[in-house]
Motif scaffolding. Sequence first.
Motif, PDB file in Angstrom:
ATOM      1  N   HIS A  14      13.841 -10.481  -0.637  1.00 13.51           N
ATOM      2  CA  HIS A  14      15.159 -11.101  -0.444  1.00 13.51           C
ATOM      3  C   HIS A  14      15.340 -12.207  -1.470  1.00 13.51           C
ATOM      4  CE1 HIS A  14      14.974  -9.302   3.614  1.00 13.51           C
ATOM      5  NE2 HIS A  14      16.292  -9.301   3.497  1.00 13.51           N
ATOM      6  N   VAL A  15      16.456 -12.203  -2.152  1.00 14.87           N
ATOM      7  CA  VAL A  15      16.731 -13.238  -3.130  1.00 14.87           C
ATOM      8  C   VAL A  15      18.087 -13.872  -2.803  1.00 14.87           C
ATOM      9  CG1 VAL A  15      17.224 -13.697  -5.560  1.00 14.87           C
ATOM     10  CG2 VAL A  15      15.397 -12.106  -4.944  1.00 14.87           C
ATOM     11  N   GLU A  16      18.078 -15.203  -2.700  1.00 10.61           N
ATOM     12  CA  GLU A  16      19.302 -15.925  -2.422  1.00 10.61           C
ATOM     13  C   GLU A  16      20.055 -16.106  -3.736  1.00 10.61           C
ATOM     14  OE1 GLU A  16      18.585 -19.220   0.383  1.00 10.61           O
ATOM     15  OE2 GLU A  16      19.698 -20.344  -1.128  1.00 10.61           O
ATOM     16  N   LEU A  17      21.299 -15.678  -3.779  1.00 13.50           N
ATOM     17  CA  LEU A  17      22.039 -15.744  -5.039  1.00 13.50           C
ATOM     18  C   LEU A  17      22.611 -17.138  -5.296  1.00 13.50           C
ATOM     19  CD1 LEU A  17      23.863 -12.302  -4.878  1.00 13.50           C
ATOM     20  CD2 LEU A  17      21.762 -12.896  -6.099  1.00 13.50           C
ATOM     21  N   ALA A  18      22.785 -17.445  -6.589  1.00 10.87           N
ATOM     22  CA  ALA A  18      23.144 -18.807  -7.002  1.00 10.87           C
ATOM     23  C   ALA A  18      24.648 -19.062  -6.995  1.00 10.87           C
ATOM     24  CB  ALA A  18      22.583 -19.072  -8.394  1.00 10.87           C
ATOM     25  N   THR A  19      25.402 -18.387  -6.123  1.00 13.81           N
ATOM     26  CA  THR A  19      26.842 -18.641  -6.082  1.00 13.81           C
ATOM     27  C   THR A  19      27.109 -20.022  -5.499  1.00 13.81           C
ATOM     28  OG1 THR A  19      26.955 -17.644  -3.897  1.00 13.81           O
ATOM     29  CG2 THR A  19      27.461 -16.212  -5.756  1.00 13.81           C
ATOM     30  N   LYS A  20      28.245 -20.606  -5.851  1.00 14.15           N
ATOM     31  CA  LYS A  20      28.590 -21.938  -5.327  1.00 14.15           C
ATOM     32  C   LYS A  20      29.090 -21.834  -3.895  1.00 14.15           C
ATOM     33  CE  LYS A  20      29.487 -24.519  -9.505  1.00 14.15           C
ATOM     34  NZ  LYS A  20      29.238 -23.463 -10.532  1.00 14.15           N
ATOM     35  N   GLY A 192      12.344 -20.736  -0.101  1.00 12.66           N
ATOM     36  CA  GLY A 192      12.926 -19.581   0.581  1.00 12.66           C
ATOM     37  C   GLY A 192      14.031 -18.888  -0.187  1.00 12.66           C
ATOM     38  N   SER A 193      14.290 -19.288  -1.432  1.00 13.18           N
ATOM     39  CA  SER A 193      15.344 -18.577  -2.167  1.00 13.18           C
ATOM     40  C   SER A 193      14.810 -17.256  -2.716  1.00 13.18           C
ATOM     41  CB  SER A 193      15.953 -19.439  -3.274  1.00 13.18           C
ATOM     42  OG  SER A 193      14.986 -19.833  -4.198  1.00 13.18           O
ATOM     43  N   MET A 194      13.498 -17.025  -2.565  1.00 12.34           N
ATOM     44  CA  MET A 194      12.928 -15.692  -2.803  1.00 12.34           C
ATOM     45  C   MET A 194      11.926 -15.463  -1.682  1.00 12.34           C
ATOM     46  SD  MET A 194      10.995 -14.292  -6.188  1.00 12.34           S
ATOM     47  CE  MET A 194      10.969 -12.571  -6.597  1.00 12.34           C
ATOM     48  N   ARG A 195      12.075 -14.360  -0.963  1.00 15.15           N
ATOM     49  CA  ARG A 195      11.186 -14.075   0.165  1.00 15.15           C
ATOM     50  C   ARG A 195      10.709 -12.634   0.045  1.00 15.15           C
ATOM     51  NH1 ARG A 195      15.696 -15.474   4.527  1.00 15.15           N
ATOM     52  NH2 ARG A 195      16.862 -16.330   2.809  1.00 15.15           N
ATOM     53  N   ALA A 196       9.443 -12.424   0.285  1.00 21.41           N
ATOM     54  CA  ALA A 196       8.920 -11.056   0.158  1.00 21.41           C
ATOM     55  C   ALA A 196       8.299 -10.611   1.472  1.00 21.41           C
ATOM     56  CB  ALA A 196       7.900 -10.998  -0.955  1.00 21.41           C
ATOM     57  N   ASP A 197       8.685  -9.428   1.929  1.00 22.31           N
ATOM     58  CA  ASP A 197       8.003  -8.792   3.056  1.00 22.31           C
ATOM     59  C   ASP A 197       7.168  -7.661   2.479  1.00 22.31           C
ATOM     60  OD1 ASP A 197       9.510 -10.482   4.607  1.00 22.31           O
ATOM     61  OD2 ASP A 197      11.030  -8.964   5.085  1.00 22.31           O
ATOM     62  N   VAL A 198       5.906  -7.582   2.934  1.00 17.10           N
ATOM     63  CA  VAL A 198       4.975  -6.611   2.368  1.00 17.10           C
ATOM     64  C   VAL A 198       4.775  -5.457   3.339  1.00 17.10           C
ATOM     65  CG1 VAL A 198       2.581  -6.256   1.657  1.00 17.10           C
ATOM     66  CG2 VAL A 198       3.780  -8.356   0.989  1.00 17.10           C
ATOM     67  N   ASN A 199       5.116  -4.248   2.890  1.00 17.42           N
ATOM     68  CA  ASN A 199       4.817  -3.038   3.664  1.00 17.42           C
ATOM     69  C   ASN A 199       3.526  -2.454   3.128  1.00 17.42           C
ATOM     70  OD1 ASN A 199       7.148  -2.428   5.523  1.00 17.42           O
ATOM     71  ND2 ASN A 199       8.217  -2.795   3.600  1.00 17.42           N
ATOM     72  N   LEU A 200       2.515  -2.328   3.988  1.00 14.69           N
ATOM     73  CA  LEU A 200       1.196  -1.941   3.492  1.00 14.69           C
ATOM     74  C   LEU A 200       0.570  -0.879   4.386  1.00 14.69           C
ATOM     75  CD1 LEU A 200      -1.458  -4.410   2.179  1.00 14.69           C
ATOM     76  CD2 LEU A 200      -2.125  -2.755   3.908  1.00 14.69           C
ATOM     77  N   SER A 201      -0.059   0.100   3.725  1.00 20.37           N
ATOM     78  CA  SER A 201      -0.866   1.067   4.463  1.00 20.37           C
ATOM     79  C   SER A 201      -2.097   1.367   3.624  1.00 20.37           C
ATOM     80  CB  SER A 201      -0.071   2.352   4.726  1.00 20.37           C
ATOM     81  OG  SER A 201       0.235   2.985   3.498  1.00 20.37           O
ATOM     82  N   VAL A 202      -3.107   1.929   4.241  1.00 24.67           N
ATOM     83  CA  VAL A 202      -4.287   2.353   3.470  1.00 24.67           C
ATOM     84  C   VAL A 202      -4.508   3.846   3.699  1.00 24.67           C
ATOM     85  CG1 VAL A 202      -5.400   0.085   3.563  1.00 24.67           C
ATOM     86  CG2 VAL A 202      -5.917   1.784   5.319  1.00 24.67           C
ATOM     87  N   ARG A 203      -5.139   4.468   2.743  1.00 24.20           N
ATOM     88  CA  ARG A 203      -5.508   5.876   2.900  1.00 24.20           C
ATOM     89  C   ARG A 203      -6.769   6.105   2.085  1.00 24.20           C
ATOM     90  NH1 ARG A 203      -0.796   8.799  -0.779  1.00 24.20           N
ATOM     91  NH2 ARG A 203      -1.167   7.596  -2.673  1.00 24.20           N
ATOM     92  N   GLU A 204      -7.466   7.168   2.431  1.00 27.26           N
ATOM     93  CA  GLU A 204      -8.667   7.483   1.660  1.00 27.26           C
ATOM     94  C   GLU A 204      -8.270   7.867   0.250  1.00 27.26           C
ATOM     95  OE1 GLU A 204     -12.041   9.902   2.967  1.00 27.26           O
ATOM     96  OE2 GLU A 204     -11.144   9.699   4.971  1.00 27.26           O
ATOM     97  N   VAL A 205      -9.058   7.472  -0.696  1.00 24.90           N
ATOM     98  CA  VAL A 205      -8.776   7.832  -2.075  1.00 24.90           C
ATOM     99  C   VAL A 205      -8.678   9.347  -2.177  1.00 24.90           C
ATOM    100  CG1 VAL A 205      -9.733   7.866  -4.414  1.00 24.90           C
ATOM    101  CG2 VAL A 205      -9.821   5.763  -3.066  1.00 24.90           C
ATOM    102  N   GLY A 206      -7.648   9.840  -2.801  1.00 23.09           N
ATOM    103  CA  GLY A 206      -7.455  11.280  -2.950  1.00 23.09           C
ATOM    104  C   GLY A 206      -6.562  11.875  -1.893  1.00 23.09           C
ATOM    105  N   ALA A 207      -6.338  11.131  -0.786  1.00 28.10           N
ATOM    106  CA  ALA A 207      -5.470  11.656   0.270  1.00 28.10           C
ATOM    107  C   ALA A 207      -4.034  11.702  -0.229  1.00 28.10           C
ATOM    108  CB  ALA A 207      -5.560  10.783   1.517  1.00 28.10           C
ATOM    109  N   GLU A 208      -3.278  12.690   0.253  1.00 25.75           N
ATOM    110  CA  GLU A 208      -1.898  12.789  -0.202  1.00 25.75           C
ATOM    111  C   GLU A 208      -0.942  12.063   0.723  1.00 25.75           C
ATOM    112  OE1 GLU A 208      -0.365  16.672  -1.154  1.00 25.75           O
ATOM    113  OE2 GLU A 208      -2.034  17.014  -2.550  1.00 25.75           O
TER     114      GLU A 208
END
Lengths: 480, 481
Positions: A14-20, A192-208
Amino acid sequence: MAKEYETVIGLEVHVELATKTKIFCGCSTAFGGAPNTHTCPVCTGMPGSLPVLNKQVVEYAMAVGLATNCDITQNCKFDRKNYFYPDNPQNYQISQLYLPICRNGHVDIETESGVKKAVRIHEIHMEEDAGKLVHDEWEDASLVDYNRSGVPLIEIVSEPDMRSAEEVIAYLEKLRQTIQYLGASDCKLQEGSMRADVNLSVREVGAEKFGTRTEMKNLNSFRAIQHAIEGEKNRQIDLIEAGKEVVQETRRWDDNKAESYPMRSKEDAQDYRYFPDPDLVPIHISDEWIERVKAAQPEMAPEKKVRYKEEFDLPDYDIGIITGTKQMADIFEETTAICGNPKKVSNWLMGETLRLMKETGTDPEDLSFSPKHLADLIAMVDKKEINSSVAKEVFEKIFAEDIDPVAYVDEKGLKTVNDEGALRKTIEEIVAANPQSVADYKGGKEKAIGFLVGQTMKAMKGKADPGSVNEILREVLAQQ
Amino acid sequence: MSDILSLTAVELGKAIKAGTYTAVDAMKAVIEQIEKCEETVHAYVTIDKEAALAKAAEAQKKIEAGELTGPLAGVPVAIKDNMCTEGMLTTCSSKILSNFVPTFSSEAVINLEKAGAVVIGKTNMDEFAMGSTTETSYYGVTRNPRNPEHVPGGSSGGSAAAVAAQECFFALGSDTGGSIRQPASYCGVVGLKPTYGTVSRYGLIAYGSSLDQIGPLCKDVTDCATILETIASHDPKDSTSMKREDTDFTSALVKDVKGMKIGIPKSYFGEGLQEDVKEAVLAVAEKLKELGAEVEEFDLDHVKYAIPTYYTIADAEASSNLERFDGVKYGYRAEDADELHRMYKKTRSEGFGPEVKRRIMLGSFVLSSGYYDAYYLKALRVKALIKKAFDDAFAKYDIILGPVAPTTAPKLGCSLSNPMQMYLGDIYTISVNLAGLPGISVPCGTDKNGLPIGVQMIGDCFAEKKLIRAAYTYEQAAKEV
């Protein structure tokens, strides 16, 4: 053999824009202000009020989309996202679901360890920020401040293309750099003018197939993002190794405790009942409008890098740092334009400026000294009006308070003494007072001269030119 | 004093300008009438006599000083209670807004006040404009002045009744699916729903935002054109408001329909239409034909889909529009709720009436995940088809003529027990909202019980002038008989 895992990460930024003014009314977006003073019937959800779109929001969103190689949705519109919470005065947020303004982009990143890749952008959409709840423990009550309600945001949604915290940081830094160059936002994570939400998962190497992902919120520094990614990766791997399942849920990161806890799980996921907002007409973005925004794009970091190399012949490393933020590049270019000496300007930025930034914890975007003052300082050194140690001392003042170096040096009497007679007299006194050092020097101990130079500078209260001191001292010693 | 009440708004405006009456005389006459009728009719939720008299005196001064010269200067007006009025209670006839005093006025009200009209008070309505009888009001029912055993129609029933009972000289209503035209027809007054975007919605508390439009309820077509001319404006505060150059509606007050092509949709005269309503409406067509119009029957497509389409779209929008009434910022808040979500539930359970809850639930359902495509999106597609059917019709006809409602005003207490039946009563009016068209309801006689009947004329988008011309021509001709 132990299994090897791969981390799969996608980001919602999320990025807060610099409008007045706000996205749907004329209220100020200025930070701070007494509670509920930057509000009107529209951003407090009064009955009968109606939203009117701020065009600048569309322009900023387009600018970011074009700079990240997105397609612009030429017929886009706003949707309502319905959910009840007091920070949301209408109990729906005006956002974009069905036709977001930008789609199918990518950002090229390069990590510190040299990995180069493109991170795809799924979409960028425009939306309004919510107000702020203030919990008054004393009164045992919750109060709402709608000053932030209706502040324009863009949400940049990446594809799950990142594989490590390092890549995530590189992606965020690239996004921040791009958006700052465009002037679309100051992108400050802490504020807070830039906020990041992280979506994360793990899988075995080679898994599709992707593993079950979680979403991590409340990450307000690069450090927290890095820690949260490591922590969440390990938590998921531990669960899988223990034969348990990862639950799809939203988790909140506590950076002090270095752990996360669940906020809400998929079971109680809300149905936002998105539908097109009937109060806002669809936005038609013409080819001409896109061209206009494109033409107004400033020179971005990659182009600057090439130009600096050709025009100023600076080392790649220095160019990287200077073009890393628009503020630094602006200071460099403006100072160089005044003093005409890019190497010296670069030296001041790479040396003293970086040192003081580190010492004071200043971000490049917060650099506030004027190029004119740095140029004046460089000119004074060139003209030998001050020596380099005085110059460093004066620069600290410029860095901190943006003082005028010419007036400051004058006022404090820091000018180098160029009266050769006075200097020679002092040196003769120093030499007379330090026979042992003189003897050492004559006996071949070259180092001894350093002590005598130091003593002279001390006697001159630092206001002598070290070159002249050396020269005269050698003359005097030769006469002994 | 009693003859002053029988004047139309425009006649009164002229009389005030001529010095026959003052704005204060007019207001006093209206207040006297209110005191006489209100106990039976109950057209108003809020009346502020003192403020109204003070404002009337102020208007009179400005008229005498030559600052107010418009046709409505000094004329008392009633406002439907879903339009914000600065400093005056605005309830939408709901408990949930029982204490809500707006900080600003609706653009339409501001336009009237600028023209010198004087607001008396706020008229009763179906709660949040949801209903066809004004019986869903939290503040009690309004009775039809033509026969107090009957409903005045709805949702702008209070406005229609106030005009019919001479408790004001004209009123503003809002029309989402027929809420101006149907009560106008039941009460024997003129009501017009303008083309979507003609009158600003700023300050109108939304029911179905894509369908809502403010319009006049008044004594004759001349008043109607004059009021519409006054309230129509392009408002930058309303993104759906339109810039129109052709808002000199009074220029269409011309008694001439020669060569005008009038289409009669066959499906509007089928089963379910009360026989004397049918006769009265067809007699209007006959009259216009006599006066030189070309009248022809035709098939209007998709009529039967209008009701499900309307209730899907209007309720979906309403379910979202009414979310802001949550007890947090204004309006009613339930006591003794110890937790946020319990407060929301208790407030809304106690604050909304059954019809509003029914529509919020229907609307929430059609928007919910898994049903959105099947209901809401499909309804939007059908809406486009209905618009297309009207486009085809207006390629051939200047106006479409038909009934406003299948029956005359039903008796009090008969409608709410069968909401499906009540919804079906909107059959002739709602497609006009779905297509964004203008529609006017003009009195055209009475049924066998003496209850008023209205004829509806529908025009293409922006064709209000054609409606006004046809309606005016009929009205003048009917007077001559």
